[in-house]
Design an enzyme around this catalytic site. Structure first.
Site, PDB file in Angstrom:
ATOM      1  N   ALA A 269       0.771  -1.240   0.000  1.00  0.00           N
ATOM      2  CA  ALA A 269       0.000   0.000   0.000  1.00  0.00           C
ATOM      3  C   ALA A 269       0.807   1.298   0.000  1.00  0.00           C
ATOM      4  CB  ALA A 269      -0.942   0.007   1.199  1.00  0.00           C
ATOM      5  N   ALA A 270       2.065   1.275   0.455  1.00  0.00           N
ATOM      6  CA  ALA A 270       2.790   2.545   0.646  1.00  0.00           C
ATOM      7  C   ALA A 270       2.875   3.331  -0.664  1.00  0.00           C
ATOM      8  CB  ALA A 270       4.190   2.270   1.185  1.00  0.00           C
ATOM      9  N   GLY A 272       0.207   4.880   0.362  1.00  0.00           N
ATOM     10  CA  GLY A 272      -1.153   4.782   0.891  1.00  0.00           C
ATOM     11  C   GLY A 272      -2.255   5.485   0.118  1.00  0.00           C
ATOM     12  N   GLY A 273      -1.924   6.077  -1.021  1.00  0.00           N
ATOM     13  CA  GLY A 273      -2.920   6.837  -1.785  1.00  0.00           C
ATOM     14  C   GLY A 273      -4.187   6.065  -2.120  1.00  0.00           C
ATOM     15  N   LYS A 274      -4.032   4.828  -2.615  1.00  0.00           N
ATOM     16  CA  LYS A 274      -5.208   4.059  -3.035  1.00  0.00           C
ATOM     17  C   LYS A 274      -6.025   3.609  -1.827  1.00  0.00           C
ATOM     18  CE  LYS A 274      -2.554   2.335  -6.950  1.00  0.00           C
ATOM     19  NZ  LYS A 274      -1.248   2.793  -6.438  1.00  0.00           N
ATOM     20  N   ASP A 292       2.375  -3.000   4.208  1.00  0.00           N
ATOM     21  CA  ASP A 292       3.578  -2.970   3.386  1.00  0.00           C
ATOM     22  C   ASP A 292       4.733  -3.639   4.117  1.00  0.00           C
ATOM     23  OD1 ASP A 292       5.389  -2.382   1.193  1.00  0.00           O
ATOM     24  OD2 ASP A 292       3.909  -0.871   0.619  1.00  0.00           O
ATOM     25  N   ASP A 319       4.789  -8.726   5.109  1.00  0.00           N
ATOM     26  CA  ASP A 319       5.420  -9.086   3.852  1.00  0.00           C
ATOM     27  C   ASP A 319       4.396  -9.815   2.979  1.00  0.00           C
ATOM     28  OD1 ASP A 319       6.802 -10.305   1.795  1.00  0.00           O
ATOM     29  OD2 ASP A 319       8.527 -10.870   3.029  1.00  0.00           O
ATOM     30  N   ASP A 337      -1.517  -3.904  -5.866  1.00  0.00           N
ATOM     31  CA  ASP A 337      -0.799  -2.961  -6.727  1.00  0.00           C
ATOM     32  C   ASP A 337       0.678  -3.272  -6.517  1.00  0.00           C
ATOM     33  OD1 ASP A 337      -0.666  -0.464  -8.389  1.00  0.00           O
ATOM     34  OD2 ASP A 337       0.508   0.195  -6.668  1.00  0.00           O
ATOM     35  N   CYS A 390       2.418  -0.064 -12.326  1.00  0.00           N
ATOM     36  CA  CYS A 390       2.664   1.218 -13.013  1.00  0.00           C
ATOM     37  C   CYS A 390       3.713   1.016 -14.099  1.00  0.00           C
ATOM     38  CB  CYS A 390       3.084   2.315 -12.029  1.00  0.00           C
ATOM     39  SG  CYS A 390       4.544   1.915 -11.072  1.00  0.00           S
TER      40      CYS A 390
END
Length: 458
Positions: A269-270, A272-274, A292, A319, A337, A390
């Site tokens: 997640a880091a 953390g935007g989503k 994360d 992890d 992600d 990405c």
């Protein structure tokens, strides 16, 4: 006069330090720049703009700059001492791409900087090379356009192996569109925090701080901003009224489409935007667990949670490659992600293109499979898994989707068209969306959605 000169040297000395940290220590460029600008907050807007522009420009155009230097220097770039190499690179960038600084001043400052760094004996060399280049900049011989890959590699400073992959998969036209987009001036996409403000109020507040603001065509709570000096100085940012997030990354929460009360796990997640976006969409109901790998990353997520006042989201160190029995079949939605080669965000992080290798890409493809292998079991029957990266690369994107569906027949792929803005629905393939910079108004990004079948169905 004298005071002004020493100041100018300091700006360029900072640029040199930043470039050395990025090219020698391989610290990510956005991290070094952010930390440096945070450390020297007393600098004037003009100086900060100069430092950012020369650093990012030198990185962005590095293959071209080295190509030019090698034409006019007896000592080739890779044989130079790192300090000298980076002084000359950034000087050539200023001469070629910045009209505001006269060439003679660029040469003089470079010579002074070499001396200041203890390379006084190489003053003549630096001076000679730069004056030679200054005289001949209009007559640089570029590779023949018939050698497409070599030509594009120099003109757009993109490693040849990346171009080979893109041209093969996406064709030359599309590849050129992306290359042009990567070198355009970067605007920043932000997501309005609707829990705290409205889009109209945010636009008004930003404009009152002299920020340029436009609405994003894809999502009504997204804005594109530019012309500001330093994010950390904007009241709206300090008040948590928006997050910096690319539009493609906002699409993850749109496509996940959470319903009231959902339990959502974001496994990587880091920062953390989503996860925050999803928590906001749940409007105070349900729970998002943002996980994360490292303490540091969890700290980042927690810092971002604090700015938002959202109560339905927690961060946890875990992890993603290690199976967690307690999570088994608990998630209504699982966000994966995953770590990837990152070639979609070269526009924002130009050093990625020089540091990534084919071997690393293969390792990352394997890591993605390892994580999916572990975390798919956290999804409830009837729940969803959203997979995203990405990057712009078949084996990390469509390749992994096909592998996943084959490997785990209890999942089916789900169409995401209805969550996408109408203008881009035509671009989905096999239910997945590959965003391409320059083709779409976004970074390069990939999204797929899977549903775990109910017991009654399977």
């Amino acid at each position: 006069e004298d005071a002004a000169m020493t100041k100018a040297i300091d700006e360029r000395a900072l640029v040199l330090e930043i470039l050395l940290e990025i090219t020698k220590e391989h610290v990510p460029s956005h991290v070094v720049l952010y930390n440096t600008l945070a450390k020297y907050q007393y600098l004037e807007k003009r100086e900060r703009a100069f430092i950012t522009r020369v650093t990012e420009g030198t990185l962005e155009h590095m293959i071209e700059l080295d190509y030019i230097i090698n034409q006019f220097s007896k000592v080739k770039v890779n044989k130079m001492k790192p300090v000298i190499r980076n002084i000359i690179r950034s000087a050539v960038y200023q001469m070629k791409y910045m009209d505001s600084v006269p060439n003679s001043a660029v040469c003089n400052e470079a010579v002074k900087l070499a001396q200041k760094k203890g390379f006084g004996t190489l003053k003549g060399f630096v001076n000679g090379v730069l004056r030679n280049i200054a005289r001949n900049l209009a007559h640089v011989a570029y590779p023949d356009q018939k050698n497409t890959i070599e030509y594009l590699s120099v003109v757009y400073s993109m490693p040849e192996w990346i171009l080979e992959e893109w041209i093969e998969k996406l064709g030359e036209e599309c590849t050129k569109q992306m290359l042009e987009e990567f070198q355009r001036e970067k605007k920043v996409t932000i997501r309005c925090n609707l829990a705290k403000t409205t889009k109209e109020e945010l636009m008004k507040k930003l404009r009152s701080e002299q920020v340029e603001v436009e609405e994003h065509p894809y999502l009504d709570y997204a804005l594109i901003i530019g012309g500001f000096d330093y994010l950390g100085d904007l009241d709206a940012f300090l008040d948590g009224e928006f997050y910096v997030q690319d539009i493609s990354s906002m699409m993850v929460a749109e496509i996940a489409a959470p319903k009231e009360g959902d339990y959502i796990i974001d496994v990587c997640a880091a920062p953390g935007g989503k996860a925050l976006h999803l928590a906001e969409k749940l409007q105070g109901s349900g729970r998002v667990e943002a996980r994360d790998l490292t303490e540091n990353k969890v700290f980042f997520i927690e810092e971002n949670i604090e700015r938002t006042n959202l109560s339905n989201i927690t961060a946890r160190q875990q992890d993603a490659t290690v199976y967690d029995e307690k999570s088994r079949e608990t998630a209504d939605i699982l966000i994966a992600d995953l770590p990837c080669s990152g070639l979609g965000v070269i526009g924002k992080k130009p050093d990625i293109k020089y540091n990534m290798t084919k071997e690393q890409q293969e390792e990352l493809s394997r890591l993605q499979k390892t994580i999916l292998n572990t975390v798919h079991s956290y999804v409830k029957p009837g729940g969803y898994l959203v997979y995203s990266t990405c990057t712009i690369r078949e084996s990390e994107n469509m390749g992994n989707v096909r592998w996943f569906l084959e490997q785990f027949p209890e999942f089916e792929s789900v169409s995401i068209d209805r969550y996408l803005p109408e203008i881009i629905r035509k671009d989905t393939k096999e239910n997945c969306m590959q965003f391409l910079p320059g083709v779409h108004k976004s970074d390069g990004f990939f999204i797929a959605k899977f549903r775990k079948k109910d017991l009654a169905e399977s």
